[in-house]
Scaffold this active site. Sequence first.
Site, mmCIF file in Angstrom:
data_model
loop_
_atom_site.group_PDB
_atom_site.id
_atom_site.type_symbol
_atom_site.label_atom_id
_atom_site.label_comp_id
_atom_site.label_asym_id
_atom_site.label_seq_id
_atom_site.Cartn_x
_atom_site.Cartn_y
_atom_site.Cartn_z
ATOM 1 N N LYS A 11 4.909 7.289 -2.912
ATOM 2 C CA LYS A 11 5.474 7.106 -1.575
ATOM 3 C C LYS A 11 5.981 8.431 -1.003
ATOM 4 O O LYS A 11 5.670 8.782 0.139
ATOM 5 C CB LYS A 11 6.615 6.082 -1.624
ATOM 6 N N ASP A 29 6.616 0.982 2.291
ATOM 7 C CA ASP A 29 8.004 0.695 1.954
ATOM 8 C C ASP A 29 8.226 -0.803 2.113
ATOM 9 O O ASP A 29 7.274 -1.565 2.304
ATOM 10 C CB ASP A 29 8.981 1.525 2.801
#
Length: 109
Positions: A11, A29
């Site tokens: 991420k 997310d």
Amino acid sequence: YLMRLPGVARKTANVVAAELGNAQGIVVDTHVRRLAQRLGLTRRDDPVKIERDLMRVVPRTDWALFPHLLIWHGRRVCDARRPQCEICVIEALCPSSRLASDHSTFGAA
């Protein structure tokens, strides 16, 4: 390359690459995960698998922008507990809508 650095996972690497103008993937997310599932873009729970599903349907030129749009939409319209389907501009496309419309999915994997 960035993921070789200590403490940098997928991420974070995706966020940095996208902000530098060279998106290598789609940032996933909690908002992106929830909205992608609600919109029928994925049925998966694993962020890496969700990212792969999204990369199949989102044009590469939009990989950096797409998560920002989902995050904004998730915070302002499609809240986790109380989605405001009645004001949603994509409600007619949403298989999770609470309104009585005929909906189709985008082709979830």
